[in-house]
Motif scaffolding. Structure first.
Motif, PDB file in Angstrom:
ATOM      1  N   GLU A 136       0.837  -1.206   0.000  1.00 33.21           N
ATOM      2  CA  GLU A 136       0.000   0.000   0.000  1.00 33.21           C
ATOM      3  C   GLU A 136       0.870   1.254   0.000  1.00 33.21           C
ATOM      4  O   GLU A 136       0.651   2.179  -0.796  1.00 33.21           O
ATOM      5  N   VAL A 137       1.856   1.282   0.884  1.00 33.67           N
ATOM      6  CA  VAL A 137       2.734   2.453   0.977  1.00 33.67           C
ATOM      7  C   VAL A 137       3.497   2.649  -0.325  1.00 33.67           C
ATOM      8  O   VAL A 137       3.582   3.765  -0.861  1.00 33.67           O
ATOM      9  N   THR A 138       4.064   1.561  -0.853  1.00 34.72           N
ATOM     10  CA  THR A 138       4.869   1.650  -2.072  1.00 34.72           C
ATOM     11  C   THR A 138       4.038   2.101  -3.258  1.00 34.72           C
ATOM     12  O   THR A 138       4.473   2.944  -4.050  1.00 34.72           O
ATOM     13  N   GLU A 139       2.825   1.553  -3.403  1.00 32.06           N
ATOM     14  CA  GLU A 139       1.968   1.927  -4.543  1.00 32.06           C
ATOM     15  C   GLU A 139       1.591   3.397  -4.489  1.00 32.06           C
ATOM     16  O   GLU A 139       1.587   4.094  -5.501  1.00 32.06           O
ATOM     17  N   ASN A 140       1.299   3.892  -3.306  1.00 28.88           N
ATOM     18  CA  ASN A 140       0.921   5.305  -3.176  1.00 28.88           C
ATOM     19  C   ASN A 140       2.098   6.239  -3.427  1.00 28.88           C
ATOM     20  O   ASN A 140       1.931   7.348  -3.910  1.00 28.88           O
ATOM     21  N   GLU A 141       3.318   5.776  -3.081  1.00 25.31           N
ATOM     22  CA  GLU A 141       4.501   6.621  -3.274  1.00 25.31           C
ATOM     23  C   GLU A 141       5.002   6.576  -4.711  1.00 25.31           C
ATOM     24  O   GLU A 141       5.585   7.548  -5.208  1.00 25.31           O
ATOM     25  N   LYS A 142       4.785   5.468  -5.399  1.00 24.41           N
ATOM     26  CA  LYS A 142       5.344   5.264  -6.738  1.00 24.41           C
ATOM     27  C   LYS A 142       4.272   5.376  -7.822  1.00 24.41           C
ATOM     28  O   LYS A 142       4.363   4.749  -8.858  1.00 24.41           O
ATOM     29  N   ARG A 143       3.262   6.192  -7.565  1.00 20.57           N
ATOM     30  CA  ARG A 143       2.190   6.360  -8.549  1.00 20.57           C
ATOM     31  C   ARG A 143       2.743   6.913  -9.846  1.00 20.57           C
ATOM     32  O   ARG A 143       3.743   7.637  -9.850  1.00 20.57           O
ATOM     33  N   ARG A 144       2.112   6.585 -10.935  1.00 22.50           N
ATOM     34  CA  ARG A 144       2.559   7.027 -12.251  1.00 22.50           C
ATOM     35  C   ARG A 144       2.775   8.538 -12.290  1.00 22.50           C
ATOM     36  O   ARG A 144       1.973   9.300 -11.766  1.00 22.50           O
ATOM     37  N   ASP A 145       3.865   8.944 -12.921  1.00 20.01           N
ATOM     38  CA  ASP A 145       4.204  10.361 -13.042  1.00 20.01           C
ATOM     39  C   ASP A 145       3.799  10.838 -14.438  1.00 20.01           C
ATOM     40  O   ASP A 145       4.418  10.471 -15.431  1.00 20.01           O
ATOM     41  N   TYR A 146       2.748  11.644 -14.516  1.00 22.63           N
ATOM     42  CA  TYR A 146       2.225  12.084 -15.807  1.00 22.63           C
ATOM     43  C   TYR A 146       3.115  13.161 -16.421  1.00 22.63           C
ATOM     44  O   TYR A 146       3.628  14.034 -15.722  1.00 22.63           O
ATOM     45  N   THR A 147       3.279  13.098 -17.731  1.00 20.69           N
ATOM     46  CA  THR A 147       4.037  14.133 -18.439  1.00 20.69           C
ATOM     47  C   THR A 147       3.151  15.364 -18.603  1.00 20.69           C
ATOM     48  O   THR A 147       1.917  15.272 -18.538  1.00 20.69           O
ATOM     49  N   PRO A 148       3.757  16.545 -18.835  1.00 16.71           N
ATOM     50  CA  PRO A 148       2.951  17.743 -19.089  1.00 16.71           C
ATOM     51  C   PRO A 148       1.963  17.543 -20.236  1.00 16.71           C
ATOM     52  O   PRO A 148       0.821  18.009 -20.167  1.00 16.71           O
ATOM     53  N   GLY A 149       2.386  16.857 -21.295  1.00 16.81           N
ATOM     54  CA  GLY A 149       1.492  16.623 -22.424  1.00 16.81           C
ATOM     55  C   GLY A 149       0.288  15.789 -22.030  1.00 16.81           C
ATOM     56  O   GLY A 149      -0.845  16.070 -22.452  1.00 16.81           O
ATOM     57  N   GLU A 150       0.498  14.761 -21.207  1.00 15.43           N
ATOM     58  CA  GLU A 150      -0.611  13.927 -20.745  1.00 15.43           C
ATOM     59  C   GLU A 150      -1.555  14.732 -19.856  1.00 15.43           C
ATOM     60  O   GLU A 150      -2.784  14.573 -19.941  1.00 15.43           O
ATOM     61  N   VAL A 151      -0.995  15.600 -19.027  1.00 10.14           N
ATOM     62  CA  VAL A 151      -1.837  16.425 -18.153  1.00 10.14           C
ATOM     63  C   VAL A 151      -2.687  17.378 -18.987  1.00 10.14           C
ATOM     64  O   VAL A 151      -3.882  17.571 -18.720  1.00 10.14           O
TER      65      VAL A 151
END
Length: 267
Positions: A136-151
């Motif tokens: 649980e801790v790891t999944e919440n900390e390592k959530r996908r990092d969206y690129t500016p284009g995706e945002v």
């Protein structure tokens, strides 16, 4: 001369070192489990809660997520163990339930046949609660990092569904874009603003063409900006990458606002 540590102090130091090593081992094991997890779907009613939940849910967060899921779907799958017990995604799961009750049509659109995207981690959370907590801790900390284009692409979809670029507190019934994106991608409002590349737009639309401002100077600056934006449109008229297409849409909107400001100045 350094003081020699007592036997008790040496035992305490060894115990602390052992605890730290165990924590690192659990973290590494959780990362490995997540990396090996397999994508799947489960009926919403088959996704079970753990006997001991670790995070208190925020009703506002759940509500905001439900609204965004209605438009975008579940961008980050829930994480479950081999028996379907929830390991990570408590707010997301609660939001899906809220959506199902509040807007059955949107729910059916996003979750055909009542099936919810999950990632299955191959262990039993009841047999290994320490690993369940670490996942649980790891999944919440390592959530996908969206690129500016995706945002920016997500922002366009939200705008098309009625979300608005508003400053301050939104009016009753109005849905603010930036706070919604903050919830979705897990970034601060400042980062969302930077990703949307709206600083230049705000600087232009905040201009006042009366009062203490030099009207001629402002008009000249606006015309220069208009020229540069038009040049951009011509240079990227052909379809390009999703990121470029998103920027081009923002340029088009900004050009309209510049045109409006110039017309007011002339009038």
């Amino acid at each position: 001369m350094a003081r020699r540590r007592s036997a008790a102090e040496l035992l305490d130091a060894a115990d602390s070192a052992g605890t730290a090593i165990q924590a690192k081992d659990r973290e590494a094991e959780a990362k490995a489990e997540l990396e090996q997890s397999r994508p799947s779907v489960l009926p919403l009613g088959k996704i079970l809660d753990r006997t001991s939940d670790t995070r208190e849910l925020s009703n506002q967060h759940v509500s905001d997520l439900a609204e965004s899921i209605a438009v975008l779907g579940l961008l980050e799958p829930l994480v479950v163990d081999r028996r379907g017990r929830l390991l990570a995604g408590g707010h997301r799961k609660a939001a899906v339930f809220v959506l199902k009750e509040a807007d059955p049509t949107a729910y059916a659109k996003q979750f055909s046949n009542d099936l919810v995207p999950v990632r299955v981690v191959d262990f039993d959370a009841e047999e290994n609660p320490d690993l369940a907590l670490q996942v649980e801790v790891t999944e919440n900390e390592k959530r996908r990092d969206y690129t500016p284009g995706e945002v920016r692409a997500l922002a366009e979809r939200l705008r098309d569904s009625g979300y608005a670029d508003v400053k301050g507190r939104p009016a009753k019934g109005e849905k603010a874009l930036r706070p919604a994106l903050e919830v979705i991608i897990g970034k601060s409002i400042r980062t969302v603003r930077r990703y949307l590349n709206t600083d230049i737009e705000e600087s232009v639309t905040d201009v006042r063409l009366s009062g203490t401002e030099d009207s001629n100077t402002v008009a000249t600056s606006l015309r220069r900006l208009q020229t540069e934006l038009t040049r951009w449109q011509k240079a990227y008229a052909e379809p390009g990458t999703p990121e470029l297409e998103s920027i081009t849409k923002n340029v088009t909107r900004l050009l309209k606002r510049v045109d409006t400001a110039l017309k007011k100045e002339k009038g």
